[in-house]
Design a protein around this motif. Sequence first.
Motif, PDB file in Angstrom:
ATOM      1  N   SER A 387     -10.380  -2.522  12.718  1.00 48.98           N
ATOM      2  CA  SER A 387      -9.840  -3.622  11.923  1.00 48.98           C
ATOM      3  C   SER A 387      -9.813  -3.272  10.438  1.00 48.98           C
ATOM      4  O   SER A 387      -8.923  -3.727   9.709  1.00 48.98           O
ATOM      5  CB  SER A 387     -10.664  -4.890  12.152  1.00 48.98           C
ATOM      6  N   ALA A 388     -10.763  -2.459   9.977  1.00 50.50           N
ATOM      7  CA  ALA A 388     -10.796  -2.079   8.566  1.00 50.50           C
ATOM      8  C   ALA A 388      -9.681  -1.109   8.208  1.00 50.50           C
ATOM      9  O   ALA A 388      -9.367  -0.932   7.020  1.00 50.50           O
ATOM     10  CB  ALA A 388     -12.153  -1.449   8.229  1.00 50.50           C
ATOM     11  N   LEU A 389      -9.069  -0.491   9.223  1.00 44.73           N
ATOM     12  CA  LEU A 389      -7.988   0.462   8.962  1.00 44.73           C
ATOM     13  C   LEU A 389      -6.654  -0.234   8.725  1.00 44.73           C
ATOM     14  O   LEU A 389      -5.733   0.362   8.159  1.00 44.73           O
ATOM     15  CB  LEU A 389      -7.844   1.436  10.140  1.00 44.73           C
ATOM     16  N   LEU A 390      -6.548  -1.490   9.166  1.00 42.82           N
ATOM     17  CA  LEU A 390      -5.299  -2.243   8.996  1.00 42.82           C
ATOM     18  C   LEU A 390      -5.506  -3.289   7.921  1.00 42.82           C
ATOM     19  O   LEU A 390      -5.656  -4.487   8.185  1.00 42.82           O
ATOM     20  CB  LEU A 390      -4.876  -2.885  10.309  1.00 42.82           C
ATOM     21  N   VAL A 391      -5.512  -2.854   6.688  1.00 43.06           N
ATOM     22  CA  VAL A 391      -5.633  -3.737   5.544  1.00 43.06           C
ATOM     23  C   VAL A 391      -4.361  -3.612   4.727  1.00 43.06           C
ATOM     24  O   VAL A 391      -3.723  -2.559   4.700  1.00 43.06           O
ATOM     25  CB  VAL A 391      -6.861  -3.393   4.690  1.00 43.06           C
ATOM     26  N   ASP A 392      -3.994  -4.700   4.069  1.00 44.69           N
ATOM     27  CA  ASP A 392      -2.770  -4.675   3.267  1.00 44.69           C
ATOM     28  C   ASP A 392      -2.898  -3.667   2.130  1.00 44.69           C
ATOM     29  O   ASP A 392      -3.949  -3.543   1.501  1.00 44.69           O
ATOM     30  CB  ASP A 392      -2.492  -6.056   2.676  1.00 44.69           C
ATOM     31  N   VAL A 393      -1.795  -2.964   1.889  1.00 43.56           N
ATOM     32  CA  VAL A 393      -1.781  -2.021   0.800  1.00 43.56           C
ATOM     33  C   VAL A 393      -1.388  -2.737  -0.494  1.00 43.56           C
ATOM     34  O   VAL A 393      -0.853  -3.842  -0.471  1.00 43.56           O
ATOM     35  CB  VAL A 393      -0.799  -0.861   1.070  1.00 43.56           C
ATOM     36  N   ALA A 394      -1.618  -2.077  -1.603  1.00 45.53           N
ATOM     37  CA  ALA A 394      -1.175  -2.624  -2.882  1.00 45.53           C
ATOM     38  C   ALA A 394       0.334  -2.694  -2.912  1.00 45.53           C
ATOM     39  O   ALA A 394       1.038  -1.931  -2.279  1.00 45.53           O
ATOM     40  CB  ALA A 394      -1.693  -1.742  -4.019  1.00 45.53           C
ATOM     41  N   ASP A 395       0.852  -3.645  -3.689  1.00 42.68           N
ATOM     42  CA  ASP A 395       2.300  -3.851  -3.748  1.00 42.68           C
ATOM     43  C   ASP A 395       3.050  -2.577  -4.104  1.00 42.68           C
ATOM     44  O   ASP A 395       4.131  -2.314  -3.558  1.00 42.68           O
ATOM     45  CB  ASP A 395       2.639  -4.944  -4.769  1.00 42.68           C
ATOM     46  N   HIS A 396       2.507  -1.758  -4.991  1.00 42.04           N
ATOM     47  CA  HIS A 396       3.249  -0.578  -5.435  1.00 42.04           C
ATOM     48  C   HIS A 396       3.286   0.504  -4.347  1.00 42.04           C
ATOM     49  O   HIS A 396       4.044   1.461  -4.445  1.00 42.04           O
ATOM     50  CB  HIS A 396       2.627   0.012  -6.712  1.00 42.04           C
ATOM     51  N   GLU A 397       2.453   0.340  -3.282  1.00 44.98           N
ATOM     52  CA  GLU A 397       2.477   1.323  -2.190  1.00 44.98           C
ATOM     53  C   GLU A 397       3.430   0.921  -1.075  1.00 44.98           C
ATOM     54  O   GLU A 397       3.683   1.705  -0.164  1.00 44.98           O
ATOM     55  CB  GLU A 397       1.059   1.483  -1.599  1.00 44.98           C
ATOM     56  N   GLU A 398       3.961  -0.306  -1.109  1.00 46.66           N
ATOM     57  CA  GLU A 398       4.825  -0.753  -0.035  1.00 46.66           C
ATOM     58  C   GLU A 398       6.165  -0.033  -0.059  1.00 46.66           C
ATOM     59  O   GLU A 398       6.655   0.373  -1.112  1.00 46.66           O
ATOM     60  CB  GLU A 398       5.053  -2.255  -0.148  1.00 46.66           C
ATOM     61  N   GLU A 399       6.745   0.101   1.147  1.00 49.21           N
ATOM     62  CA  GLU A 399       8.047   0.751   1.272  1.00 49.21           C
ATOM     63  C   GLU A 399       9.037  -0.187   1.944  1.00 49.21           C
ATOM     64  O   GLU A 399       8.665  -1.032   2.729  1.00 49.21           O
ATOM     65  CB  GLU A 399       7.905   2.023   2.113  1.00 49.21           C
TER      66      GLU A 399
END
Length: 399
Positions: A387-399
């Motif tokens: 569960s800790a591996l599926l955390v939201d990324v920072a906005d600047h990392e989104e694609e």
Amino acid sequence: MTRGTTGIRAASEAHERWRGWREATQEALYGPAGFYRVRPEGPAGHFRTSVHASPLFAGAVARLLCRVDDALGRPASLAFVDLAAGRGELVTGVLAALPGDVAARTRAYAVEVAGRPRGLDHRIEWLAEPPGGVTGLLFANEWLDNVPVEVAEVDSAGVARRVLVRDDGTERLGEPVSGAEARWLARWWPLSGAPGLRAEIGLPRDTAWASAVAALDAGLAVAADYAHTAAARPPFGSLTGFREGRETAPVPDGTCDITAHVALDACAAAGGPARHADGCGARPAASHGTRGPGSRGTRRAGDDAAPHAERRVPECTPFGALLRPQREALRALGVAGARPPLALASTDPAAYVRALARASQAAELTAPGGLGDFLWLLQPVGAVDASALLVDVADHEEE
């Protein structure tokens, strides 16, 4: 006998023989002249997977590998195992997307029954079976659906029987389902006594997944597939075929892919620690073109010679394992699909076009009713919190 008639007779006898779907599919897909062994175009010539849809998918898997790497304390040797690698598209994309320091420590494996493609990156080890004793990430994208299984159907007396098939796809009912297969149906896919109901008996997939997970000493095993759970089994099964990009009738003659949706909750229980496999509650089971989620329609519609009536099926995964829709998993790994601001078209038209293309690709990977409805099974091995591996990324990392 006239010279040459021996081969004709052998071909005729093979065409007339009756056998279970598991044996027939095994030969049709993986035999000496099987679909996955000899066709030069590879799987991509017949169906479109997430890997083929966009490089964003490989990028997301690379980001997951980096998170597994961090969770493992950045080991000196980090494995990435691409199970059912096709022509090596995913493992190639993952290596290309990794940061340099992680790539330098990564040992990449492609597991596939077909031969090694020409020109494949020399860093990729090509294997027929998963390596053992590795630490890292094992990723099986659309593998389990191609693990051959038997098909069961309820006859007019309410008895679940094994479905037999000829090489031309003609079917008839065989002996009653019994033994371990009957026990699997009773637990994971109970069939009522209604004639014509069907189920794919997922026991070989459970075994295959448990074996794949066992290849890891520590890390994470992921299966991404079109799948179902106990709450929503397809009442007539999901066995189907694909040829040249179109869904077709499943014919076990080596000319098409043969696939069926995966009972991924059963695989999760098989791949997890034995002490957790039965440690969850139960609730009643419910009846209910791109190569993707959805149940197959009508045909005729499985325990010993008795109907499966009013059985209760566990609706859970073992401790630590997660089942998540692909759209959720990919969004947590940075594949968001947000459209770029229109103002960018004025200030940097080329960047706007590139961002728009990425958004379109992300939308396909996460689309409801399509690839976004695939299920991911994340099965941790050792001290890894899935569960800790599926955390939201920072906005600047989104694609």
